[in-house]
Scaffold this motif. Structure first.
Motif, PDB file in Angstrom:
ATOM      1  N   UNK A 185      18.537 -15.572  30.674  1.00  0.00           N
ATOM      2  CA  UNK A 185      18.509 -15.884  29.242  1.00  0.00           C
ATOM      3  C   UNK A 185      17.070 -16.092  28.812  1.00  0.00           C
ATOM      4  N   UNK A 186      16.548 -15.142  28.035  1.00  0.00           N
ATOM      5  CA  UNK A 186      15.158 -15.204  27.584  1.00  0.00           C
ATOM      6  C   UNK A 186      15.024 -15.923  26.247  1.00  0.00           C
ATOM      7  N   UNK A 187      16.053 -15.815  25.419  1.00  0.00           N
ATOM      8  CA  UNK A 187      16.040 -16.467  24.106  1.00  0.00           C
ATOM      9  C   UNK A 187      17.343 -17.244  23.946  1.00  0.00           C
ATOM     10  N   UNK A 188      17.210 -18.512  23.608  1.00  0.00           N
ATOM     11  CA  UNK A 188      18.377 -19.379  23.424  1.00  0.00           C
ATOM     12  C   UNK A 188      18.329 -19.992  22.036  1.00  0.00           C
ATOM     13  N   UNK A 189      19.367 -19.743  21.252  1.00  0.00           N
ATOM     14  CA  UNK A 189      19.466 -20.261  19.892  1.00  0.00           C
ATOM     15  C   UNK A 189      18.218 -19.928  19.072  1.00  0.00           C
ATOM     16  N   UNK A 190      17.752 -18.708  19.216  1.00  0.00           N
ATOM     17  CA  UNK A 190      16.634 -18.215  18.422  1.00  0.00           C
ATOM     18  C   UNK A 190      15.260 -18.564  18.944  1.00  0.00           C
ATOM     19  N   UNK A 191      15.169 -19.317  20.041  1.00  0.00           N
ATOM     20  CA  UNK A 191      13.878 -19.742  20.585  1.00  0.00           C
ATOM     21  C   UNK A 191      13.656 -19.152  21.973  1.00  0.00           C
ATOM     22  N   UNK A 192      12.419 -18.693  22.208  1.00  0.00           N
ATOM     23  CA  UNK A 192      12.058 -18.150  23.512  1.00  0.00           C
ATOM     24  C   UNK A 192      12.054 -19.264  24.560  1.00  0.00           C
ATOM     25  N   UNK A 193      12.643 -18.989  25.711  1.00  0.00           N
ATOM     26  CA  UNK A 193      12.661 -19.954  26.799  1.00  0.00           C
ATOM     27  C   UNK A 193      11.247 -20.116  27.339  1.00  0.00           C
ATOM     28  N   UNK A 194      10.671 -21.299  27.195  1.00  0.00           N
ATOM     29  CA  UNK A 194       9.295 -21.551  27.629  1.00  0.00           C
ATOM     30  C   UNK A 194       9.139 -21.473  29.137  1.00  0.00           C
ATOM     31  N   UNK A 195      10.239 -21.555  29.872  1.00  0.00           N
ATOM     32  CA  UNK A 195      10.174 -21.467  31.332  1.00  0.00           C
ATOM     33  C   UNK A 195      10.138 -20.025  31.822  1.00  0.00           C
TER      34      UNK A 195
END
Length: 268
Positions: free
Chosen positions: A63-73
């Motif tokens: 999962x690269x984007x969650x709820x419209x936000x890029x996963x910082x990890x």
């Protein structure tokens, strides 16, 4: 548990295949690519959008984007962003970005958007070869999701700098293709700036092409390069010596003029 169910459903979609909503993108390394989320958002924002990425069927989707936000990890977080259309933007792409991308909205699994990112590269072997002396092999590779059927024999075309297709029976060129890789062997060339083009063709349509032009500066004879450097050094030394002599002459002349002037003043 809800997130786990979402991932499992996405994987089932990927394995079973879908009849619509599939987008194939073809790019080259270093490009900026926009992966469209080809479904209507449940709201005016992208707060419900999720982007999943899978390089091949042997790896779990990430999962690269969650709820419209890029996963910082994410290891690619610095190169990823989501635009106002909920599309996923990837900057300075590499072959590590190749794969299967899925855009979906929470609890809307039947309207997911599937995007396959493909990248075409051309590289010489050996990298520092001299076309005027060496035989060089140019490798054209189409990097793509591994769960797709292999490329057909006619998927690649090689063109010279005049746009003429190079054939297998050519004396100076030899083409060998396996899966999604095609090799062009270039024998001794008088013009080391000659350009070669590799095209990936699908359904009689050129999806993407990449060019290769040998670097003439890198193929120069080392002895000639050394001679040029020596000439430049001696030129700088001679120029410096001439300037020094010129300055010395000016100083001496200035001193003599001053002495004559002082002597005239003393006589008066």
């Amino acid at each position: 548990m809800a997130l786990l169910e979402f991932v499992l459903i996405l994987l089932l979609h990927a394995e079973a295949g879908v009849s619509g909503g599939i987008i194939d993108l073809y790019n080259k390394p270093g490009d900026e690519v926009v992966l469209p989320c080809d479904i209507k958002p449940s709201s005016s924002s992208c707060s419900n959008v999720h982007w999943f990425y899978s390089r091949d069927e042997r790896r779990a989707a990430e999962e690269e984007v969650k709820e419209g936000n890029v996963d910082e990890n994410s290891a690619r977080a610095a190169r990823l962003s989501v635009n106002s259309n909920c599309s996923l933007v990837i900057n300075n792409i590499t072959d590590e970005d190749v794969g299967h991308y899925i855009c979906g909205y929470w609890k809307s699994f039947d309207s997911d958007s599937y995007v396959f990112l493909n990248i075409l590269t051309v590289s010489p072997s050996p990298p520092d070869a001299d076309l005027q002396k060496d035989e060089v092999t140019l490798t054209c590779s189409l990097w793509r999701y591994s769960n797709i059927n292999p490329c057909k024999q006619s998927s690649f075309r090689w063109l010279d700098d005049e746009g003429t297709e190079l054939q297998d029976e050519s004396v100076d060129f030899y083409v060998r293709q396996t899966n999604c890789v095609s090799n062009l062997t270039v024998k001794h060339q008088r013009d080391d700036n000659r350009r070669f083009t590799c095209q990936f063709v699908e359904g009689n349509s050129v999806k993407i092409e990449a060019h290769y032009t040998p670097d003439s500066t890198g193929s120069q004879n080392p002895e000639i390069q050394q001679t040029i450097i020596i000439i430049i050094m001696w030129t700088l030394r001679i120029t410096g010596l001439i300037l020094l002599i010129g300055i010395t002459v000016v100083v001496i002349r200035g001193g003599r003029k001053k002495q004559l002037k002082d002597s005239k003043v003393s006589k008066n």
